[in-house]
Design an enzyme around this catalytic site. Structure first.
Site: not given
Ligand code: NAD
Ligand code: UDP
Length: 336
Positions: A124, A149, A153
């Protein structure tokens, strides 16, 4: 190409799986459903006519992962699984470090056991903290994170960097997302936050659809043209496509690869609100509130490295981001 996709039923993971299936790749999804609904799998199938292989389980369960790896000839891993709510991470730091950091270590160990040497990790822009200057390049300083958080990362990047030094035949990619927003243009898949949304776009969408009264704009006294915070919003379909390009271009190339996934353009809260009003055809009520603790004024990505090395650039406009979000939210007012 068979790719293990952790967190593949989440917001970014689900859109990426659709694009992978459309490109003839085979995602194998692992998700513990802590922040996703199983209905997402049906939506992926409806859009692609393919029901991807899905395993419900936790990435911290090494036996479970070993079993999944043993069943498929997996070539690469895209690692989306993690917890992502900044405020919650302050309240539950141990849970965040366990899920995000420990989960990534267990995954890397299972990959090593299985001989799978290619991973793309969802990092991120938060790892850059409050940037000294914009646009932010991949060599801008990292680590000045402001919450658990963000630190999780940064820690995973550190762990995987050290691991890569010991295993230089691996391909390790950090995809540093800026602000993913938007939804699949079909309106059948999108962001579905549980409880009160933390992020701007889903909050605006829920106001527009009548689930919330008004948007609170956190601060109008930043050193930005209209005083509200500026971010690099990127369409989730562009983020998804960026993963496919990274898989193809560097996924099988040994090295430590780091890329920003942004558009190179910043938009303010007011600009996003105006674009959303245009998309939904009505004004979205708001009030100006104090700054949110820990927020930075402005950040946007330099996209030069991804353009040069991956030949990839985000193509979708802010209007497409807001229109697709509205399409999704108005068709699915309560989410999935
Ligand atoms: P999200 O919460 O929609 O998706 C994450 C998925 O991981 C979920 O479906 C959840 O059920 C699953 N999950 C969480 N912990 C788990 C575990 N221990 N075992 C198995 N499954 C697990 O989030 P997103 O927005 O799709 O983000 C995806 C990734 O991108 C994340 O790592 C997030 O930190 C990163 N990210 C997101 C953003 C954003 O703005 N959405 C920005 C920067 C980074
Ligand atoms: N923001 C806002 N009201 C909200 C949510 C966010 O004014 O209800 C602002 C926030 O202060 C920031 C921008 O919108 O300037 C993007 O915030 P978000 O939480 O979506 O992303 P991040 O801060 O993680 O970049």
């Amino acid at each position: 190409m068979k790719v293990l996709v952790t967190g593949g039923l989440g917001y970014i993971g689900s859109h990426t799986c659709v694009q992978m299936l459309n490109a003839g790749m085979e995602p194998i999804i692992v998700d513990n459903l802590c922040n996703a609904k199983i209905a997402v799998l049906d939506r992926i199938e409806a859009l692609t006519n393919i029901r991807p292989q899905f395993y419900q389980g936790d990435i911290r369960d090494e036996t479970f992962l070993d079993d999944v790896f043993s069943k498929h000839a997996i070539q690469s891993v895209i690692h989306f699984a993690g917890l992502k709510a900044v405020g919650e991470s302050v309240a539950k730091p141990l849970e965040y470090y366990d899920n995000n950091v420990n989960g990534s270590l267990v995954l890397a160990r299972a990959m090593r056991t299985a001989g799978v040497k290619s991973i793309i990790f969802s990092s991120s822009a938060t790892v850059y903290g409050d940037p000294e200057s914009v646009p932010i390049t991949e060599s801008s300083s990292v680590g000045a994170t402001t919450n658990p958080y963000g630190r999780s990362k940064y820690m995973v990047e550190g762990c995987l960097t050290d691991f890569y030094q010991s295993q230089p035949d691996w391909s390790v990619t950090f995809a540093r997302y800026f602000n993913p927003v938007g939804a699949h243009p079909s309106g059948t898949m999108g962001e579905d936050p549980q409880g009160i949304p933390n992020n701007l776009m889903p909050f605006i969408a829920q106001v527009a659809v009548g689930r919330r009264d008004k948007l609170s704009i956190f601060g109008d006294d930043y050193a930005t043209p209209d005083g509200t915070g500026v971010r690099d919003y990127i369409h989730v379909m562009d983020v998804a496509d960026g993963h496919l390009v990274a898989l193809n271009r560097v996924g099988q190339k040994a090295g430590l690869h780091i890329y920003n996934l942004g558009t190179g353009k910043g938009s303010s809260v007011i600009e996003m609100l105006d674009a959303f009003s245009q998309a939904c055809g009505k004004p979205v009520p708001y009030e100006i509130c104090p700054r949110r603790p820990g927020d930075i004024g402005a950040c946007w990505a330099s996209t030069e490295k991804a353009e040069k090395q991956l030949g990839w650039k985000a193509t979708r406009s802010v209007l497409e981001m807001t229109a697709d979000t509205w399409h999704w939210q108005s068709k699915n007012p309560q989410g999935y």
